[in-house]
Design a protein around this motif. Structure first.
Motif, mmCIF file in Angstrom:
data_model
loop_
_atom_site.group_PDB
_atom_site.id
_atom_site.type_symbol
_atom_site.label_atom_id
_atom_site.label_comp_id
_atom_site.label_asym_id
_atom_site.label_seq_id
_atom_site.Cartn_x
_atom_site.Cartn_y
_atom_site.Cartn_z
ATOM 1 N N UNK A 8 43.980 45.844 40.647
ATOM 2 C CA UNK A 8 44.228 44.723 41.550
ATOM 3 C C UNK A 8 43.473 44.924 42.847
ATOM 4 N N UNK A 9 42.739 43.877 43.248
ATOM 5 C CA UNK A 9 41.994 43.926 44.516
ATOM 6 C C UNK A 9 42.311 42.739 45.417
ATOM 7 N N UNK A 56 52.334 42.903 35.986
ATOM 8 C CA UNK A 56 52.636 42.391 34.646
ATOM 9 C C UNK A 56 51.949 41.073 34.317
ATOM 10 N N UNK A 57 51.167 40.540 35.248
ATOM 11 C CA UNK A 57 50.433 39.293 35.009
ATOM 12 C C UNK A 57 49.270 39.218 35.982
ATOM 13 N N UNK A 58 48.284 38.427 35.639
ATOM 14 C CA UNK A 58 47.139 38.257 36.536
ATOM 15 C C UNK A 58 47.552 37.437 37.750
ATOM 16 N N UNK A 59 47.096 37.863 38.914
ATOM 17 C CA UNK A 59 47.297 37.088 40.137
ATOM 18 C C UNK A 59 46.010 36.310 40.389
ATOM 19 N N UNK A 60 46.041 35.001 40.139
ATOM 20 C CA UNK A 60 44.802 34.216 40.149
ATOM 21 C C UNK A 60 44.606 33.400 41.422
ATOM 22 N N UNK A 61 45.594 33.405 42.321
ATOM 23 C CA UNK A 61 45.461 32.639 43.558
ATOM 24 C C UNK A 61 44.614 33.399 44.577
ATOM 25 N N UNK A 90 34.338 40.783 34.175
ATOM 26 C CA UNK A 90 35.752 40.593 33.835
ATOM 27 C C UNK A 90 36.632 41.323 34.836
ATOM 28 N N UNK A 91 37.562 40.547 35.405
ATOM 29 C CA UNK A 91 38.476 41.065 36.423
ATOM 30 C C UNK A 91 39.894 40.794 35.932
ATOM 31 N N UNK A 92 40.430 41.662 35.079
ATOM 32 C CA UNK A 92 41.710 41.351 34.428
ATOM 33 C C UNK A 92 42.888 41.184 35.377
ATOM 34 N N UNK A 93 42.845 41.798 36.539
ATOM 35 C CA UNK A 93 43.965 41.649 37.469
ATOM 36 C C UNK A 93 44.024 40.253 38.061
ATOM 37 N N UNK A 94 42.927 39.489 37.954
ATOM 38 C CA UNK A 94 42.872 38.196 38.648
ATOM 39 C C UNK A 94 42.325 37.066 37.779
ATOM 40 N N UNK A 95 42.381 37.224 36.469
ATOM 41 C CA UNK A 95 41.972 36.168 35.546
ATOM 42 C C UNK A 95 42.844 36.285 34.298
#
Length: 816
Positions: free
Chosen positions: A367-368, A379-384, A346-351
């Motif tokens: 965030x990575x 404040x939100x996942x960055x999924x791109x 689980x990668x909460x910063x990106x999912x």
């Protein structure tokens, strides 16, 4: 001519067709073939309007192709194994076989009253012993080829009734019958190894593009779910291994986003994951956690997606394979055991899903991946995709490159590998039911699992089974279970599981191709398969888009690879029809909105019902039942009957189009426009409503003239066009008027669409106000002048703009 009496006409032609064997295919190769199937029904007792729609569509195609000179196979049978028969046995005290075959007799009669042109000589039920015999032989061949395996699987189990439940028998986590809480139980199951064909099933969808609905192709593609990524293991720390009794020390995960590996802050396991099950067995979970877990395990996987993200901390830790730090393990309701290994990094910063869960339980969010713009959002996942940060030596790489290099790094360290993964899982076919085809395997203590000898097939269901809903009745019958091992001759036990009913529907279309006189000694004839397969048009509900159609495709490929057939795909074209609704809802007894087909046939006649069901909506759309529209179809058929007395010429006359009056020319044009529409409907659009409307317009135009030869020509053509839709009345009138010489391909005569004039619609400010006829070569000025004269006093105000659409309309924009 006497008054139109649908019942008498329809019964007469149904007798004639049966006496003539009118719909039996030859299969001798003298004509080109067409193979049309509507998905066969479960014999529940009565047909419903959804059945009528399905079969009216397939019958229209079958009749059309016969008229074009094809050898048409249009069969019907019964998907007759399944739970409803067992439920009926419990509720009504009847044997499932008696209930099933009584229902078949009832439904067959209803279908025949609709005048459906099925090949009734090829009718069979999948519960027929002969069908079971051949199916069991095919099962054995697939077993011997390694395409069936026995594995441990989790099943819904009712501890009160001591029985396995299908997913649909679990309601809100409880047994449908006794309301006891359902638990999951591990038990041995037989599986078709459909995953071996995952890539071929995916690749061959390209062959079906343009002939299957895009929606169905997308649904199958998503169900197969191909993805490329990195597979690796998380090792548990020593304390966690000890908590699990030393029996589990690692677990596997798969990710398509190896570039986010440094952002893993927790791992989430499915409620059915072996680690979770082990904690349950060791009774180390708190009472609250255990209550939550058991409730989630009772919930069908398909229902969990709609739940809010929840979980429990398992108080276990895994070691990050690259950083060495400890990662907490949670059990989460959004992780499904059916997908992958049942565990996710689980990668909460990106999912988005991981982010929601982490926020709820205050788990770290690291965030990575940064946007290329450099802006970082918390404040939100960055999924791109973006650029890696805080990722050791992989920082500053773009995501695409980083995914590849990180995967290579895992492989170099021999701690992971790049793989292709599929969401598709092997197909479990074991059912702990009585009313199904027995699995033809024998369990021997010496030899293991051994197939029954083919000469002993079928393994038949014992008729003396007592069905109570508690347990598998077959297990309680020593006369059935006790047997001899076919391999060593020692005492053995017969398998008591029966097959999933999807097995029967995965090859029934192959059985139809074979003449009944060959059914005894073979499941299907290879030469017949070569002639009739693949199915040219397969018709059924979109609800079968995934399981039935996917399993049938797999079964075809498996039978090919075991030498039974030589084709890759079973269904060349697919038409999925929409549901029949009433008052905006699906028909059901509980809603009191059921329309009984037999009642409608008695009131209006089968031809009117068939016409309405095709006229009310295009096949792929939902159809709203409308009594007044059905009455309109009935009135049209009465007009068709009554006006037949105006036809006096037998045969199709040769007309000289140029010598006709305007009304006569218009009538002929409308008749042959209907021919064009028919070609378009059967070849491209399947929109029967437009064809019926064109035929109605043609009859209206015929009534505006009195030339008997044009009446004759018009009826010869219209009866041919309408015969696939309303066959009884068309056969009766064709027989009376043309000695049944109609129903052949219609050639459009030269010059029939030539026109000396054109009709323009007149609009004022976009609203229709009239029409006029004018010569084809008229100028815009003449068109405008004629429109003004036609409107006369109705034209008030200043004309500020005039729009002429050549050959169609004129719109006057008027200002008061």
């Amino acid at each position: 001519m006497e008054a139109y009496q649908p019942k008498a006409v329809e019964e007469r032609w149904q007798r004639i067709w049966e006496q003539e064997n009118a719909f039996e295919p030859k299969g001798d190769g003298k004509k080109p073939k067409k193979y049309i199937i509507s998905m066969f029904p479960y014999p529940s007792g009565r047909i419903h309007m959804g059945h009528v729609r399905n079969y009216a569509i397939s019958d229209a195609f079958a009749r059309r192709f016969r008229s074009e000179g094809f050898d048409v196979l249009h069969p019907m049978g019964w998907d007759s194994f399944g739970m409803p028969a067992e439920n009926a046995a419990i509720k009504r005290g009847v044997h499932p076989r008696d209930w099933t075959y009584d229902n078949i007799d009832q439904m067959r009669g209803e279908m025949k009253r609709l005048g459906l042109s099925f090949s009734w000589k090829r009718e069979f039920a999948t519960s027929d012993p002969l069908y079971t015999k051949h199916e069991q032989a095919l099962f054995i061949d697939l077993w011997n080829a390694g395409l069936i395996e026995r594995k441990i699987g989790l099943l819904n189990w009712c501890p009160r009734d001591q029985t396995v439940l299908a997913n649909e028998q679990v309601i809100d986590g409880r047994c449908w019958r006794c309301d006891a809480p359902v638990i999951l139980k591990e038990t041995g199951q037989y599986y078709f190894t459909i995953t071996k064909y995952a890539q071929e099933l995916l690749d061959d969808l390209k062959k079906l593009k343009g002939r299957w609905p895009n929606q169905v192709l997308t649904m199958q593609e998503n169900w197969i779910g191909r993805s490329e990524g990195l597979e690796f293991n998380f090792t548990l720390d020593k304390d966690s291994i000890n908590k699990l009794g030393g029996e589990i020390n690692e677990f596997s995960v798969f990710t398509t986003r190896a570039d986010t590996i440094y952002g893993v802050t927790y791992c989430a396991l499915a409620p059915e994951h072996p680690i979770v099950r082990k904690l349950q067995a060791l009774k180390v979970l708190s009472g609250e956690a255990l209550t939550w877990l058991e409730a989630i395990q009772r919930a069908p996987a398909k229902d969990r997606g709609g739940l809010s993200k929840e979980g429990i901390d398992l108080n276990l830790r895994a070691i990050h394979p690259l950083t060495g730090r400890l990662i907490p393990l949670w059990c989460a309701n959004f992780v499904l055991s059916e997908y992958g290994s049942g565990a996710v990094m689980s990668v909460p910063a990106h999912d988005d899903r991981d982010f929601e869960f982490a926020q709820k339980y205050n788990l770290p969010i690291e965030q990575v991946i940064a946007p290329k713009s450099g802006e970082i959002k918390i404040n939100a996942a960055f999924t791109d995709y973006g650029v890696l940060i805080d990722s050791a030596e992989f920082s500053a790489l773009e995501s695409g490159e980083a995914k590849k290099k990180i995967a290579e790094h895992f492989e170099d360290l021999k701690i992971g590998r790049e793989i292709v993964n599929y969401k598709l899982k092997d197909w479990g076919v074991s059912r702990q039911r009585y009313w199904g085809a027995p699995i033809p395997l024998i369990i021997c203590e010496r030899c293991g699992i051994v197939p029954e000898k083919k000469e002993n097939l079928p393994v038949s269901l014992p008729k003396d089974a007592v069905i109570t809903g508690e347990g598998n009745p077959l297990e309680k019958l020593p006369a059935f279970t006790k047997c001899v091992c076919p391999k060593c001759g020692a005492k053995a036990r017969r398998e008591t599981d029966t097959m999933d009913t999807f097995v029967q529907s995965s090859w029934y279309f192959l059985r139809y191709t074979t003449p009944p006189e060959l059914w005894l000694d073979r499941p299907f004839d290879k030469e017949a398969i070569k002639f009739f397969m693949p199915v040219d048009l397969y018709i059924g509900g979109v609800e079968h888009a995934i399981l039935h159609l996917l399993y049938a495709r797999f079964f075809t490929k498996a039978l090919r690879d075991t030498g039974h057939i030589e084709i890759d795909e079973p269904f060349d074209s697919l038409l999925t029809q929409g549901m029949v609704l009433k008052d905006g809802a699906k028909m059901s007894k509980s809603k009191g909105n059921v329309v009984d087909p037999d009642d409608m046939i008695k009131r209006f006649g089968a031809d009117a019902v068939r016409m309405f069901i095709l006229f009310a909506a295009p096949p792929a759309k939902e159809l709203e039942w409308n009594d007044s529209a059905l009455e309109g179809c009935c009135r049209f058929l009465n007009r068709l009957w009554n006006n037949a007395e105006r036809v006096t010429i037998c045969g199709l006359p040769l007309m000289v189009h140029g010598s006709l009056t305007k009304a006569e020319k218009l009538a002929r044009r409308k008749v042959y426009e209907a021919v064009r529409k028919s070609e378009e409907v059967f070849d491209k659009t399947y929109a029967f409503n437009t064809l019926i409307a064109a035929c109605m317009e043609a009859l209206n135009a015929l009534q505006e003239q009195s030339n008997e030869e044009i009446w004759s020509e018009g009826y010869f053509v219209l009866l041919t066009l309408l015969e696939p839709i309303s066959p009884h009345i068309c056969n009766e009138l064709s027989n009376r008027l043309f000695q049944r010489t109609a129903f052949t391909p219609i050639v459009i005569p030269e010059g029939v669409f030539d026109m000396n004039s054109v009709i323009y619609a007149i609009q004022i400010n976009g609203k229709l106000r009239g029409e006029f006829e004018i010569g084809l070569g008229a100028s815009n000025g003449e068109i405008i002048k004629t429109a003004k004269e036609k409107l006369g006093d109705r034209l008030n105000g200043e004309i500020v703009k005039t729009i002429v659409v050549p050959g169609k309309l004129i719109n006057l924009v008027v200002k008061d």
